[in-house]
Design a protein around this motif. Structure first.
Motif, short mmCIF file in Angstrom:
data_model
loop_
_atom_site.label_atom_id
_atom_site.label_comp_id
_atom_site.label_asym_id
_atom_site.label_seq_id
_atom_site.Cartn_x
_atom_site.Cartn_y
_atom_site.Cartn_z
N PHE A 1 0.84 -1.18 0.00
CA PHE A 1 0.00 0.00 0.00
C PHE A 1 0.88 1.23 0.00
N GLU A 2 0.29 2.32 -0.43
CA GLU A 2 1.00 3.61 -0.49
C GLU A 2 0.37 4.56 0.51
N LEU A 3 1.19 5.42 1.06
CA LEU A 3 0.74 6.44 1.99
C LEU A 3 1.14 7.79 1.44
N GLU A 4 0.19 8.69 1.33
CA GLU A 4 0.45 10.03 0.80
C GLU A 4 -0.06 11.06 1.78
N MET A 5 0.75 12.08 2.06
CA MET A 5 0.36 13.18 2.93
C MET A 5 -0.10 14.33 2.04
N VAL A 6 -1.29 14.85 2.31
CA VAL A 6 -1.83 15.98 1.56
C VAL A 6 -2.14 17.09 2.56
N VAL A 7 -1.59 18.27 2.32
CA VAL A 7 -1.82 19.41 3.21
C VAL A 7 -2.87 20.31 2.58
N GLU A 8 -3.98 20.48 3.27
CA GLU A 8 -5.05 21.38 2.85
C GLU A 8 -5.02 22.61 3.75
N ALA B 1 2.27 -1.70 8.54
CA ALA B 1 1.34 -0.63 8.18
C ALA B 1 1.14 0.32 9.37
N GLU B 2 1.01 -0.25 10.55
CA GLU B 2 0.82 0.56 11.75
C GLU B 2 2.03 1.47 12.00
N GLN B 3 3.23 0.95 11.81
CA GLN B 3 4.43 1.76 11.99
C GLN B 3 4.51 2.88 10.96
N LYS B 4 4.18 2.58 9.71
CA LYS B 4 4.22 3.59 8.66
C LYS B 4 3.18 4.69 8.93
N LEU B 5 2.00 4.30 9.38
CA LEU B 5 0.96 5.27 9.70
C LEU B 5 1.34 6.11 10.92
N ALA B 6 1.94 5.50 11.93
CA ALA B 6 2.37 6.23 13.12
C ALA B 6 3.43 7.27 12.77
N THR B 7 4.33 6.94 11.87
CA THR B 7 5.35 7.89 11.42
C THR B 7 4.69 9.07 10.72
N ALA B 8 3.70 8.80 9.88
CA ALA B 8 3.00 9.87 9.17
C ALA B 8 2.24 10.77 10.14
N VAL B 9 1.57 10.17 11.11
CA VAL B 9 0.81 10.95 12.09
C VAL B 9 1.75 11.83 12.92
N ALA B 10 2.92 11.33 13.25
CA ALA B 10 3.89 12.12 14.02
C ALA B 10 4.38 13.34 13.24
N ALA B 11 4.33 13.28 11.92
CA ALA B 11 4.79 14.40 11.08
C ALA B 11 3.71 15.45 10.85
N VAL B 12 2.49 15.19 11.29
CA VAL B 12 1.38 16.12 11.07
C VAL B 12 1.59 17.39 11.88
#
Length: 65
Positions: free
Chosen positions: A8-15, A35-46
């Motif tokens: 799966f791919e994870l993309e961050m979009v800033v609105e 997947a959980e680790q990848k999502l946690a990394t993305a959430v930490a960057a928000v």
């Protein structure tokens, strides 16, 4: 038990008012931890207070051997 590749791919979009984490592709039952680790990394960057996680493009794949 057959191992599956994380596909799966994870993309961050800033609105303007929020950030969106979009997940697309295929997620299998045995790729959950990766997947959980990848999502946690993305959430930490928000940087915004409001986050939308869009899973509309994600397929959940289960294989019964």
């Amino acid at each position: 038990m057959k191992q599956h590749r994380l596909s799966f791919e994870l993309e961050m979009v800033v609105e303007r008012a929020y950030e969106c984490i979009k997940l697309t592709g295929r997620l299998a039952y045995d790729t959950q931890l990766a997947a959980e680790q990848k999502l946690a990394t993305a959430v930490a960057a928000v940087k915004r207070r409001l986050v939308v996680v869009d899973v509309s493009g994600l397929r959940f794949w289960t294989v019964l051997d």
